[in-house]
Design a protein around this motif. Structure first.
Motif, PDB file in Angstrom:
ATOM      1  N   ASN A 111       0.864  -1.455  -0.076  1.00  0.00           N
ATOM      2  CA  ASN A 111       0.158  -0.001   0.058  1.00  0.00           C
ATOM      3  C   ASN A 111       1.051   1.221   0.068  1.00  0.00           C
ATOM      4  O   ASN A 111       1.700   1.309   0.838  1.00  0.00           O
ATOM      5  N   THR A 157       0.537   4.197   0.891  1.00  0.00           N
ATOM      6  CA  THR A 157       0.842   5.154   1.882  1.00  0.00           C
ATOM      7  C   THR A 157       1.231   4.511   3.028  1.00  0.00           C
ATOM      8  O   THR A 157       2.187   5.264   3.699  1.00  0.00           O
ATOM      9  N   THR A 158       1.212   3.396   3.248  1.00  0.00           N
ATOM     10  CA  THR A 158       1.957   2.576   4.257  1.00  0.00           C
ATOM     11  C   THR A 158       3.500   2.659   4.068  1.00  0.00           C
ATOM     12  O   THR A 158       4.386   2.821   4.741  1.00  0.00           O
ATOM     13  N   THR A 183      -9.326  -3.747   0.593  1.00  0.00           N
ATOM     14  CA  THR A 183      -8.509  -2.768   1.016  1.00  0.00           C
ATOM     15  C   THR A 183      -8.126  -1.649  -0.279  1.00  0.00           C
ATOM     16  O   THR A 183      -7.446  -2.004  -1.128  1.00  0.00           O
ATOM     17  N   GLY A 184      -8.977  -0.553  -0.266  1.00  0.00           N
ATOM     18  CA  GLY A 184      -8.859   0.333  -1.115  1.00  0.00           C
ATOM     19  C   GLY A 184      -9.295   0.017  -2.473  1.00  0.00           C
ATOM     20  O   GLY A 184      -9.412  -1.037  -2.917  1.00  0.00           O
TER      21      GLY A 184
HETATM   22  C1  LIG Z   1      -3.644   2.370   1.822  1.00  0.00           C
HETATM   23  O1  LIG Z   1      -3.720   2.513   3.461  1.00  0.00           O
HETATM   24  C2  LIG Z   1      -4.498   3.720   3.659  1.00  0.00           C
HETATM   25  C3  LIG Z   1      -4.313   4.049   5.199  1.00  0.00           C
HETATM   26  O2  LIG Z   1      -4.012   2.816   5.700  1.00  0.00           O
HETATM   27  C4  LIG Z   1      -5.876   3.799   3.155  1.00  0.00           C
HETATM   28  O3  LIG Z   1      -6.639   5.108   3.606  1.00  0.00           O
HETATM   29  C5  LIG Z   1      -5.787   3.555   1.829  1.00  0.00           C
HETATM   30  O4  LIG Z   1      -7.157   3.224   1.241  1.00  0.00           O
HETATM   31  C6  LIG Z   1      -4.972   2.312   1.330  1.00  0.00           C
HETATM   32  N1  LIG Z   1      -5.046   2.285  -0.101  1.00  0.00           N
HETATM   33  C7  LIG Z   1      -5.065   1.041  -0.955  1.00  0.00           C
HETATM   34  C8  LIG Z   1      -5.010   1.267  -2.329  1.00  0.00           C
HETATM   35  O5  LIG Z   1      -5.242   0.060  -0.443  1.00  0.00           O
END
Ligand SMILES: *[C@@H]1O[C@H](CO)[C@@H](O)[C@H](O)[C@H]1NC(C)=O
Ligand SMILES: *[C@@H]1O[C@H](CO)[C@@H](O)[C@H](O)[C@H]1NC(C)=O
Ligand SMILES: *[C@@H]1O[C@H](CO)[C@@H](O)[C@H](O)[C@H]1NC(C)=O
Length: 396
Positions: A147, A149-150, A318-319
């Motif tokens: 990810n 951001t991480t 996740t995202g």
């Molecule tokens: C990555 O992690 C952030 C914060 O933890 C989250 O807000 C975001 O949706 C994630 N992005 C993806 C592409 O998974």
């Protein structure tokens, strides 16, 4: 007294062991001493696209693959550093930069970046899973999905030389670049024996692109200036929007040039090395389009990646790189149809008419047609016929 047969057997065994040891050492040395052989077994994939054409998404699909070392728009640094020049002047430098990176020679950045640099000084480094895992960073495993951001939080102190080290450990090097306007400039890379280059030409409906460009006019101004060759002069604010259309003219021209150079009387070295992908087709049928791109690139789909692709194209898990759901995918990729004024649509159609014809996007004639979402404007992709310089026969 030692019996002679025993001595002979002993010598015989000794010789055999030595021979195997030598063969073993020699074969290892051979691998170590011939990096070009190793290089040849690598795959080099260039995602050739333009601004706002879905290339970040397609780039992610490659970046997350555990066999792929991915960099997004490495020539960004070159354009920033050499911004007084035109795209045409910079094209060869961009090509040489791309070639060096494919060969994992990152010293090429010396010309465009400061000396004591970190991985995190590289443009958009955090979207590269390879730069968020060993040997660059220990936060993620190599087989993890990363990810950005991480990764940015945990991997931003890695030394720049780690990029080269990481690159060398991958079988597939994938670069996404938006700064090529002429396929011929890439011919030397296609014939280079140290490379095994394949090109994915990613295109998108110019009417959707102009909507996206209009939303970020100022962010694109420096690039516009280079594309339009203003001799380093800034584009005045009141001419910003107009410059977008001028740039689109150049982008559409280049799409035609690239596509026709690759398919019509193309040199033989382009065989099996060019694939055109429309973003709209990826949005409509992500899994199959991605499978086709992986196949072209000699990559296999892992169950984890399959689940990842499902999640990011369905807005779950996740995202979501797409920020769409399968149900509304079609309507989101068609947002321009309800949001962009008809006069602008006419203008962009006028500029990009020929490209739209080549790429299979249907023109609208009236505002009613524009707003009528049941009217499909993405025509079925005509199976493009390749013709080769070496023969007049068509082949696929
Ligand atoms: C990555 O992690 C952030 C914060 O933890 C989250 O807000 C975001 O949706 C994630 N992005 C993806 C592409 O998974
Ligand atoms: C790395 O990230 C941390 C935390 O986000 C930040 O405090 C630090 O300044 C960053 N360092 C570099 C070199 O970017
Ligand atoms: C996809 O989403 C599901 C449901 O949220 C989750 O269990 C799964 O781990 C996700 N897959 C990947 C590869 O992230």
């Amino acid at each position: 007294m030692v019996r002679p047969t025993f001595v002979i057997t002993g010598i015989f065994a000794f010789v055999i062991i030595q021979t195997f040891a030598l063969i073993f050492i020699y074969s290892r040395q051979k691998i170590d001493l011939s990096p070009s052989d190793e290089q040849n077994s690598k795959a080099h994939i260039l995602i050739l696209s333009s601004w706002r054409s879905g290339s970040s998404f397609v780039g992610q699909v490659f970046s997350q693959h555990p066999d792929v070392f991915y960099l997004m728009e490495p020539a960004w640094h070159l354009w920033v550093r050499m911004h007084q020049n035109s795209a045409k002047v910079l094209q060869m430098a961009v090509r040489d930069l791309v070639r060096s990176i494919f060969l994992c020679d990152m010293s090429v950045f010396d010309a465009y970046m400061s000396e004591n640099r970190l991985v995190s000084n590289l443009f958009q480094w955090e979207v590269s899973r390879a730069l968020c895992s060993p040997p660059t960073c220990d936060y993620y495993e190599r087989t993890d999905l990363s990810n950005d951001t991480t990764c940015k939080k945990h991997c931003n102190m890695s030394k720049f030389f780690k990029i080269e080290e990481a690159c060398k450990t991958y079988s597939h090097i994938v670069l996404k670049e938006v700064r090529f306007f002429d396929l011929k400039s890439l011919f030397p890379l296609l014939t280079d024996p140290s490379l095994n280059l394949k090109i994915i030409h990613l295109v998108r409906d110019p009417r959707a692109v102009i909507k996206s460009r209009d939303k970020s006019v100022y962010a694109l101004l420096r690039d516009n200036r280079i594309v339009l060759d203003t001799n380093g002069k800034d584009i005045e604010q009141n001419k910003a929007e107009a410059s977008n259309y001028e740039v689109m003219k150049e982008v559409c021209r280049s799409h035609i040039q690239i596509h026709e150079t690759a398919t019509k009387k193309a040199p033989d070295f382009l065989k099996q090395r060019y694939m055109m992908v429309r973003y709209e087709d990826v949005v409509r049928d992500p899994l199959n389009e991605i499978l086709a791109m992986y196949k072209f690139a000699d990559l296999s789909l892992t169950p984890k990646l399959k689940s990842y692709i499902y999640n990011i194209t369905h807005g779950t898990g996740t995202g979501s790189a797409f920020k769409i759901t399968s149900r509304n995918a079609r309507s989101i990729s068609q947002a321009w149809r309800t949001e962009v004024p008809f006069e602008k649509i006419l203008k962009i159609q006028d500029i990009c008419r020929e490209a739209m014809n080549v790429l299979g996007y249907r023109l609208v004639e009236t505002e009613h047609e524009q707003k009528l979402l049941s009217l499909d404007l993405v025509l079925p992709l005509r199976k493009y016929k390749f013709t080769w310089l070496s023969s007049d026969e068509n082949s696929v």
